[in-house]
Scaffold this motif. Sequence first.
Motif, mmCIF file in Angstrom:
data_model
loop_
_atom_site.group_PDB
_atom_site.id
_atom_site.type_symbol
_atom_site.label_atom_id
_atom_site.label_comp_id
_atom_site.label_asym_id
_atom_site.label_seq_id
_atom_site.Cartn_x
_atom_site.Cartn_y
_atom_site.Cartn_z
ATOM 1 N N LEU A 1 0.826 -1.208 0.000
ATOM 2 C CA LEU A 1 0.000 0.000 0.000
ATOM 3 C C LEU A 1 0.860 1.259 0.000
ATOM 4 O O LEU A 1 0.611 2.197 -0.763
ATOM 5 N N ILE A 2 1.896 1.272 0.813
ATOM 6 C CA ILE A 2 2.784 2.439 0.877
ATOM 7 C C ILE A 2 3.538 2.607 -0.430
ATOM 8 O O ILE A 2 3.636 3.718 -0.975
ATOM 9 N N ILE A 3 4.077 1.535 -0.958
ATOM 10 C CA ILE A 3 4.812 1.614 -2.225
ATOM 11 C C ILE A 3 3.881 2.007 -3.363
ATOM 12 O O ILE A 3 4.235 2.812 -4.227
ATOM 13 N N GLY A 4 2.665 1.473 -3.364
ATOM 14 C CA GLY A 4 1.690 1.817 -4.400
ATOM 15 C C GLY A 4 1.320 3.289 -4.373
ATOM 16 O O GLY A 4 1.226 3.933 -5.418
ATOM 17 N N THR A 5 1.103 3.844 -3.182
ATOM 18 C CA THR A 5 0.764 5.266 -3.105
ATOM 19 C C THR A 5 1.934 6.132 -3.547
ATOM 20 O O THR A 5 1.741 7.162 -4.198
ATOM 21 N N TYR A 6 3.164 5.715 -3.227
ATOM 22 C CA TYR A 6 4.326 6.466 -3.679
ATOM 23 C C TYR A 6 4.436 6.422 -5.201
ATOM 24 O O TYR A 6 4.728 7.442 -5.842
ATOM 25 N N LEU A 7 4.200 5.267 -5.800
ATOM 26 C CA LEU A 7 4.302 5.149 -7.256
ATOM 27 C C LEU A 7 3.221 5.972 -7.956
ATOM 28 O O LEU A 7 3.493 6.630 -8.967
ATOM 29 N N VAL A 8 2.004 5.954 -7.440
ATOM 30 C CA VAL A 8 0.937 6.767 -8.031
ATOM 31 C C VAL A 8 1.284 8.239 -7.916
ATOM 32 O O VAL A 8 1.121 9.013 -8.861
ATOM 33 N N ASP A 9 1.809 8.641 -6.767
ATOM 34 C CA ASP A 9 2.217 10.032 -6.566
ATOM 35 C C ASP A 9 3.338 10.413 -7.523
ATOM 36 O O ASP A 9 3.348 11.503 -8.081
ATOM 37 N N PHE A 10 4.269 9.497 -7.730
ATOM 38 C CA PHE A 10 5.408 9.771 -8.617
ATOM 39 C C PHE A 10 4.964 9.867 -10.075
ATOM 40 O O PHE A 10 5.341 10.786 -10.792
ATOM 41 N N PHE A 11 4.144 8.939 -10.524
ATOM 42 C CA PHE A 11 3.764 8.898 -11.937
ATOM 43 C C PHE A 11 2.730 9.952 -12.313
ATOM 44 O O PHE A 11 2.587 10.299 -13.480
ATOM 45 N N THR A 12 1.985 10.460 -11.353
ATOM 46 C CA THR A 12 1.051 11.544 -11.668
ATOM 47 C C THR A 12 1.717 12.906 -11.546
ATOM 48 O O THR A 12 1.067 13.926 -11.723
ATOM 49 N N GLY A 13 2.993 12.928 -11.274
ATOM 50 C CA GLY A 13 3.719 14.183 -11.190
ATOM 51 C C GLY A 13 3.342 15.006 -9.977
ATOM 52 O O GLY A 13 3.383 16.228 -10.014
#
Length: 62
Positions: free
Chosen positions: A15-27
């Motif tokens: 969950l933590i890694i997923g939220t970081y990746l979504v935050d990263f890829f959405t700029g």
Amino acid sequence: MHWIMWVFWGSIAALIIGTYLVDFFTGRKYSLKEQEKTLNQNAAEADALRDVERYNHQNGPY
């Protein structure tokens, strides 16, 4: 019972890694700060405040 710990902490980590990746890829487009309100929201808030003042009987005439 040992595998339950791995499932629990693995899901938390995913969950933590997923939220970081979504935050990263959405700029970092989505932030938790208060966003600017639309005119419709401002009008609704003003209307609600007027409605509250209309039925506010806490302050007497004196």
